[in-house]
Design a protein around this motif. Sequence first.
Motif, PDB file in Angstrom:
ATOM      1  N   SER A  96       0.864  -1.181   0.000  1.00 31.79           N
ATOM      2  CA  SER A  96       0.000   0.000   0.000  1.00 31.79           C
ATOM      3  C   SER A  96       0.896   1.226   0.000  1.00 31.79           C
ATOM      4  O   SER A  96       1.810   1.328   0.815  1.00 31.79           O
ATOM      5  N   ALA A  97       0.638   2.157  -0.936  1.00 31.01           N
ATOM      6  CA  ALA A  97       1.521   3.323  -1.084  1.00 31.01           C
ATOM      7  C   ALA A  97       0.907   4.606  -0.577  1.00 31.01           C
ATOM      8  O   ALA A  97       1.620   5.596  -0.425  1.00 31.01           O
ATOM      9  N   TRP A  98      -0.418   4.641  -0.300  1.00 25.12           N
ATOM     10  CA  TRP A  98      -1.027   5.881   0.151  1.00 25.12           C
ATOM     11  C   TRP A  98      -2.313   5.586   0.906  1.00 25.12           C
ATOM     12  O   TRP A  98      -2.874   4.495   0.815  1.00 25.12           O
ATOM     13  N   ALA A  99      -2.772   6.597   1.652  1.00 22.01           N
ATOM     14  CA  ALA A  99      -4.029   6.494   2.398  1.00 22.01           C
ATOM     15  C   ALA A  99      -4.586   7.906   2.581  1.00 22.01           C
ATOM     16  O   ALA A  99      -3.824   8.859   2.757  1.00 22.01           O
ATOM     17  N   ALA A 101      -7.876  10.163   4.517  1.00 24.60           N
ATOM     18  CA  ALA A 101      -9.025  10.232   5.426  1.00 24.60           C
ATOM     19  C   ALA A 101      -9.582  11.650   5.382  1.00 24.60           C
ATOM     20  O   ALA A 101      -8.928  12.594   5.822  1.00 24.60           O
ATOM     21  N   VAL A 102     -10.770  11.799   4.817  1.00 26.38           N
ATOM     22  CA  VAL A 102     -11.457  13.087   4.768  1.00 26.38           C
ATOM     23  C   VAL A 102     -12.732  12.961   5.604  1.00 26.38           C
ATOM     24  O   VAL A 102     -13.673  12.268   5.217  1.00 26.38           O
ATOM     25  N   MET A 103     -12.711  13.595   6.768  1.00 22.54           N
ATOM     26  CA  MET A 103     -13.804  13.461   7.726  1.00 22.54           C
ATOM     27  C   MET A 103     -14.104  11.986   8.000  1.00 22.54           C
ATOM     28  O   MET A 103     -15.258  11.570   8.136  1.00 22.54           O
ATOM     29  N   SER A 104     -13.038  11.207   8.063  1.00 18.53           N
ATOM     30  CA  SER A 104     -13.160   9.763   8.295  1.00 18.53           C
ATOM     31  C   SER A 104     -11.826   9.276   8.852  1.00 18.53           C
ATOM     32  O   SER A 104     -11.073  10.057   9.431  1.00 18.53           O
ATOM     33  N   GLY A 105     -11.525   8.012   8.678  1.00 18.68           N
ATOM     34  CA  GLY A 105     -10.275   7.483   9.204  1.00 18.68           C
ATOM     35  C   GLY A 105      -9.718   6.389   8.314  1.00 18.68           C
ATOM     36  O   GLY A 105     -10.406   5.849   7.441  1.00 18.68           O
ATOM     37  N   PHE A 106      -8.459   6.048   8.552  1.00 14.16           N
ATOM     38  CA  PHE A 106      -7.841   4.928   7.841  1.00 14.16           C
ATOM     39  C   PHE A 106      -6.903   4.206   8.793  1.00 14.16           C
ATOM     40  O   PHE A 106      -6.449   4.763   9.807  1.00 14.16           O
ATOM     41  N   CYS A 120       0.252   9.844   3.160  1.00 17.57           N
ATOM     42  CA  CYS A 120      -1.087   9.816   3.739  1.00 17.57           C
ATOM     43  C   CYS A 120      -1.570  11.239   3.998  1.00 17.57           C
ATOM     44  O   CYS A 120      -0.773  12.147   4.267  1.00 17.57           O
ATOM     45  N   VAL A 121      -2.891  11.403   3.918  1.00 18.44           N
ATOM     46  CA  VAL A 121      -3.527  12.701   4.124  1.00 18.44           C
ATOM     47  C   VAL A 121      -4.687  12.505   5.091  1.00 18.44           C
ATOM     48  O   VAL A 121      -5.512  11.602   4.907  1.00 18.44           O
ATOM     49  N   ALA A 122      -4.743  13.346   6.122  1.00 15.18           N
ATOM     50  CA  ALA A 122      -5.859  13.329   7.076  1.00 15.18           C
ATOM     51  C   ALA A 122      -6.442  14.741   7.155  1.00 15.18           C
ATOM     52  O   ALA A 122      -5.785  15.661   7.646  1.00 15.18           O
ATOM     53  N   PHE A 123      -7.663  14.916   6.643  1.00 11.35           N
ATOM     54  CA  PHE A 123      -8.338  16.202   6.659  1.00 11.35           C
ATOM     55  C   PHE A 123      -9.629  16.045   7.462  1.00 11.35           C
ATOM     56  O   PHE A 123     -10.545  15.326   7.056  1.00 11.35           O
ATOM     57  N   GLY A 125      -9.950  14.315   9.940  1.00 13.50           N
ATOM     58  CA  GLY A 125     -10.049  12.875  10.175  1.00 13.50           C
ATOM     59  C   GLY A 125      -8.780  12.382  10.843  1.00 13.50           C
ATOM     60  O   GLY A 125      -7.933  13.177  11.275  1.00 13.50           O
ATOM     61  N   GLY A 126      -8.640  11.084  10.916  1.00 11.36           N
ATOM     62  CA  GLY A 126      -7.468  10.528  11.575  1.00 11.36           C
ATOM     63  C   GLY A 126      -7.065   9.218  10.949  1.00 11.36           C
ATOM     64  O   GLY A 126      -7.853   8.540  10.288  1.00 11.36           O
ATOM     65  N   GLY A 127      -5.805   8.870  11.155  1.00  8.37           N
ATOM     66  CA  GLY A 127      -5.295   7.622  10.611  1.00  8.37           C
ATOM     67  C   GLY A 127      -4.289   6.980  11.537  1.00  8.37           C
ATOM     68  O   GLY A 127      -3.668   7.647  12.369  1.00  8.37           O
ATOM     69  N   GLU A 128      -4.133   5.677  11.401  1.00  7.60           N
ATOM     70  CA  GLU A 128      -3.154   4.918  12.195  1.00  7.60           C
ATOM     71  C   GLU A 128      -2.288   4.102  11.247  1.00  7.60           C
ATOM     72  O   GLU A 128      -2.797   3.373  10.390  1.00  7.60           O
ATOM     73  N   ILE A 129      -0.970   4.229  11.398  1.00  6.22           N
ATOM     74  CA  ILE A 129      -0.004   3.455  10.619  1.00  6.22           C
ATOM     75  C   ILE A 129       0.803   2.628  11.616  1.00  6.22           C
ATOM     76  O   ILE A 129       1.632   3.165  12.347  1.00  6.22           O
TER      77      ILE A 129
END
Length: 272
Positions: A96-99, A101-106, A120-123, A125-129
Amino acid sequence: MSDDAAPGLPDLRASDADRERVAEVLRDALAEGRLDMAEFEERLEETYKARTYGELAPITRDLPAAGVTPPSVSLAKEAPADGRWAGRIVGGEGSSAWAVAVMSGFQRRGRWTVPRRFTCVAFWGGGEIDLREADFSAGEVEINCVAIMGGVQIVVPPGVEVVVRGVGVMGGFDQRETGVRGDPGAPRVVVGGFAFWGGVGVERKKTRAARRQEKLERKAARRELRSSSRDEDLDAHLRILEGHQDLLRGHGRGHAPGRGAREDVREPRRED
């Protein structure tokens, strides 16, 4: 698309599928950092305007074809991988090369392969790597984070070196793990990007399985210690008991002559 796609036929009309294949190469190049957004948009516009193979070929001439891994270029001498890290630097492409999250999560966690560059982009929203169970496509990988009114949490296993280079405006990048020396042969994770009213956190944690194994080992060590202590206490009690028995036997031998002596000094019986 390359000149070899239609040798000798540059004027052959390209199909929609041909244009889409070129667009896919451009998207991969953008995700890997080979193109910036302006170059990507310019080339993508040329792609969809192209009518022949001759017009498509120059668009991706300086980019690796889809599915082809370019040779790696290292400017630093890497320590040879050994031990538990030898099997986790696997080379090749990432899973996986990208992720986004726009008002959501990954989430990216579990068994996956980290590419040389992950974006990765979090707008809002939030993400966990989570890299604790991940494999690595190279000895050094880069995670580029853009957090705008959002956040990204990066979890690395013990032994991995982390370098944080991100820039924060009314936000920030967690620097606590920067400078911690990694294990010999362990991968190096470079965290960069931009945070605006957001944040990128980095924490070092063991896997649940590793914590459970350590807990079992501590319990086994405590049981062994208690068993050893009981054995030592039993030996001490036996030594004390043997000492009491020796003392009792010594008293028994000392009293026998005393009773005889007292019998010898008795007055003789009078005879009428």
